[in-house]
Design a protein around this motif. Structure first.
Motif, short mmCIF file in Angstrom:
data_model
loop_
_atom_site.label_atom_id
_atom_site.label_comp_id
_atom_site.label_asym_id
_atom_site.label_seq_id
_atom_site.Cartn_x
_atom_site.Cartn_y
_atom_site.Cartn_z
N ALA A 1 0.83 -1.21 0.00
CA ALA A 1 0.00 0.00 0.00
C ALA A 1 0.86 1.26 0.00
N ASP B 1 -7.55 0.30 -6.37
CA ASP B 1 -8.78 0.03 -5.65
C ASP B 1 -8.44 -0.88 -4.47
N ARG B 2 -9.00 -0.62 -3.31
CA ARG B 2 -8.62 -1.37 -2.11
C ARG B 2 -8.87 -2.87 -2.27
N ASP B 3 -9.98 -3.23 -2.88
CA ASP B 3 -10.28 -4.65 -3.09
C ASP B 3 -9.23 -5.30 -4.00
N GLU C 1 -5.96 -5.83 -2.02
CA GLU C 1 -6.07 -7.00 -1.14
C GLU C 1 -6.05 -8.28 -1.96
#
Length: 249
Positions: A124, A133-135, A138
């Motif tokens: 990050a 995008d955070r998804d 991850e």
């Protein structure tokens, strides 16, 4: 009935990283893909990606086997000019290809992490990932790392293979772009430093070529997966409409 799409992931990013994009394409499109391209011992990386073409069908393969395709979309992947090809050839010949590709940044990259949380925090903070995008970020950590032999997690992509792919980036093609018998859509990230405006202009010289753009950089499909999926659906629908008109009496 859903249509089939074959997706070729970016070097170093397993297909699972793009799960949010794939989910947004369903149920209209069924996405087929390899988990990790370039790691099958039957298709070792070689000059100009000749073996990789055999493993994975993309733009070069569409020149060879157009009957397998209804069209090709290149997501911030450059359509090389003659000058680009010459520069790449010279860079390989005189040993500075690592400065033209991400190979130099891949050398010495950190591979091991204690756990998912540490890896997520680490990536990050990296410039390449900061707009993800955070998804998708991850998903990259979840699919891009695997349990190490001793403890913790290690990157699944073999660094030597990843570097070899970059170093063998093609400076040739199996045909001229104007010979492509299927539609070609180049989608450029508006702030990309990889696909530049002159690459986009080159597409306009292809009979069924078009150039589009989305906000973001080189990794825009992982920065804006849902916007990317919406654009892809529009492109695919346009291809289908053209085919329908051709088949009409």
């Amino acid at each position: 009935m859903s249509q089939s799409v074959f997706f070729a992931h970016a070097n170093g990013f397993p297909s699972g990283t793009y799960s949010k994009l794939f989910d947004a394409l369903e149920p209209d499109y069924r996405v087929h893909r390899l988990d990790m391209h370039g790691h099958d011992p039957r298709f070792p990386v070689n000059a100009n990606w000749e073996n990789l073409v055999e493993e994975l069908l993309h733009y070069h393969a569409a020149l060879r086997r157009p009957e397998l395709y209804r069209g090709v979309v290149m997501l911030d992947s450059p359509l090389l000019t003659v000058a680009d090809q010459l520069v790449i050839r010279v860079a390989k010949r005189f040993g500075f290809i690592d400065r033209l590709t991400p190979a130099g940044r891949t050398l010495g990259r950190r591979e091991d992490f204690e756990d998912f949380a540490e890896a997520l925090e680490y990536f990050a903070g990296k410039p390449l990932f900061k707009r993800f995008d955070r998804d998708c970020l991850e998903a990259y950590v979840r699919h891009g790392l695997a349990p190490a032999d001793a403890r913790g997690l290690r990157l699944k992509f073999d660094p030597a293979t990843e570097i070899s792919i970059y170093r063998n980036v093609p400076h040739t093609a199996p045909g001229r772009a104007r010979q492509l018998a299927v539609p070609l859509t180049l989608v450029r990230g508006r702030h990309s430093r990889v696909v530049l405006p002159h690459h986009a202009r080159l597409v306009s010289h292809i009979p069924q070529g078009e150039s589009l753009s989305l906000p973001g950089g080189h990794m825009f499909p992982l920065e804006r997966p849902q916007d990317t999926a919406a654009l892809l659906k529009t492109v695919f629908a346009r291809w289908q409409q053209r085919e329908s008109h051709k088949e009409s009496p």
